[in-house]
Design an enzyme around this catalytic site. Structure first.
Site, PDB file in Angstrom:
ATOM      1  CD  GLU A  79      -1.386   0.114   3.660  1.00  0.00           C
ATOM      2  OE1 GLU A  79      -2.077   1.136   3.659  1.00  0.00           O
ATOM      3  OE2 GLU A  79      -1.481  -0.789   4.504  1.00  0.00           O
ATOM      4  CB  CYS A 111      -2.674  -4.051   6.384  1.00  0.00           C
ATOM      5  SG  CYS A 111      -2.167  -2.419   6.908  1.00  0.00           S
ATOM      6  CG  HIS A 233      -2.947  -6.089  10.444  1.00  0.00           C
ATOM      7  ND1 HIS A 233      -1.716  -5.880   9.872  1.00  0.00           N
ATOM      8  CD2 HIS A 233      -3.482  -4.845  10.644  1.00  0.00           C
ATOM      9  CE1 HIS A 233      -1.521  -4.584   9.712  1.00  0.00           C
ATOM     10  NE2 HIS A 233      -2.567  -3.932  10.179  1.00  0.00           N
TER      11      HIS A 233
END
Ligand code: CAA
Length: 403
Positions: A79, A111, A233
């Site tokens: 990203e 992400c 994450h």
């Protein structure tokens, strides 16, 4: 057919800043970062590393000639791309010497993109059982100096080779999803840094976890008892721990909390690496933890904007023999601790064009030059070679002048 991760490695740039030093400089209680966010260090990229060179360094560590022969799909998840049009995966063809008969693509969804890439890789291997897929996740997470997000910056890459009969983990069939249209964290195309609603993004992260986790349980007919570890994450470690605490507590499932600790050792020392964060946590769990063969790991992938996906992998017999623990620990230990002034100087000198890097490189692959907005990369050995060629030319010129 069993399909999954055959090899996995990460790369982190050579500099870091301690969050204690950052807190002191910003006149904040260091405990806010070390206890409140549970972060210790954040990785800083030198000027001669970008998302492409970092991904190449991560991949170089696991690629053999046999892999190169079989790889026919490269997916680059990021990203913090360096180009709006040209896919970073195209650069990897030349830097890593991959075959021209390879499909290349760059993927973006905050992400989350590496998780999508793993799934696409699985589909590709189902159709082409003898081929291999290279998936890389590479980002430089920057929010800007003196911003709320500053303590959650970081940089790094993860590279994975996906194949049939993998040596590390099998990617299981079921996945739960939840997506919606929202603006918790986003970066309009003309902007250098993301815009973030910090507390709202935390709420969305947790909401999307609940939704995708329940979708996974419904689809797979499983319960938490089937999972030996849950990885997340990790924008910062505390958010993962808080989310795990929604599921259970240490009195009931101490193993999940111990495994979480092992799964965040690397993230604590590196910071947020966006697309690679979940997979950095997976590497940390596999290398630093005590999971046995054939145990199931739950994985929560979150991409702002937003999508949450909960899926699972199962460790393969003998997986511990195929990791890169020694190399990773050495890379982390060999890093250089920057002062706050050095960190701010690097931050303020990011160059977008007309850049040439002349010092001897520390990493195997560096960004050597940006000229007319085109990026040129160099391998260490080639660098040594070109240094001697340059020296030889200079000596020759000198000799001619003396004559
Ligand atoms: N001692 C101990 N703890 C302290 C403390 C002290 N002196 N001072 C504060 N704390 C604690 C707080 O209580 C809080 O903990 P809890 O959440 O458990 O209550 C923690 O430290 C953080 O404090 P604040 O919430 O006050 O911190 P903040 O407002 O400055 O910002 C942040 C925190 C919102 C995470 C900010 O760093 C940020 O915006 N980061 C970027 C966005 C982000 O990472 N979002 C995560 C979800 S989105 C996502 O996952 C995608 C992605 O990768 C970006």
């Amino acid at each position: 057919m069993k399909i999954g991760i055959d090899k996995i490695s990460f790369f982190v740039p050579k500099y870091y800043l301690t969050l204690e030093d950052l807190a002191v400089a910003r006149q904040i209680d260091p405990m806010k970062y070390t206890r409140g966010l549970m972060q210790e260090k954040m990785a800083i990229t030198p000027l001669n590393q970008d998302t492409i060179s970092m991904a190449a360094n991560a991949a170089l560590n696991i690629l053999t000639n046999e892999d190169i022969e079989k790889i026919d799909l490269v997916m680059f998840a990021t990203e913090t791309s360096v180009d709006h049009s040209k896919a970073a995966a195209t650069n990897l063809i030349s830097i890593l010497g991959l075959k021209n008969q390879t499909r290349v693509i760059e993927l973006k969804q905050a992400c989350y993109a590496a998780t999508a890439a793993l799934n696409f890789a699985k589909g590709h291997i189902l159709q082409n059982p003898d081929s291999k897929v290279l998936v890389v996740a590479s980002d430089i997470a920057r929010y800007g100096l003196k911003t709320d997000g500053e303590a959650t910056q970081g940089a790094g890459s993860v590279a994975m080779i996906v194949s049939k009969d993998p040596k590390i983990t099998v990617i299981n069939q079921h996945a739960g999803f939840y997506s919606d249209d929202l603006y918790d964290f986003f970066r309009p195309s003309h902007m250098d840094y993301a815009l973030v609603e910090g507390h709202y993004s935390n709420e969305m992260y947790k909401k999307f976890f609940n939704e995708s986790y329940n979708d996974f349980l419904n689809k797979s007919n499983q319960t938490l008892d089937d999972l030996k570890a849950v990885t997340f994450h990790i924008p910062y470690v505390k958010i993962g721990l808080k989310t795990l605490s929604f599921l259970t507590n240490p009195d009931e499932r101490l193993d999940l909390f111990e495994n979480f600790k092992d799964a965040t050792i690397y993230n604590k020392q590196i910071g947020n690496i966006y697309t690679g964060s979940l997979y950095l946590s997976l590497i940390s769990l596999l290398e630093q933890g005590n999971l046995k063969d054939n145990e199931q790991i739950g994985l929560y992938s979150y991409g702002s904007g937003a999508i949450g996906e909960f899926f699972s992998m199962t460790t393969v017999e003998g997986y511990k023999h195929h990791l890169n623990k020694v190399h990773h620990e050495k890379m982390l230990n060999d890093r250089v601790n920057l002062s706050i002034d050095e960190y701010e100087n690097i931050f303020n000198s990011i160059i977008k064009n007309d850049f040439i890097f002349d010092d001897e490189p520390h990493e195997e692959i560096i960004l050597k030059q940006i000229k007319n907005y085109k990026r040129y990369y160099e391998k260490k050995n080639t660098w040594k070679c070109s240094f001697f060629i340059l020296l030889w030319k200079r000596l020759k010129n000198l000799k001619n002048r003396v004559k």
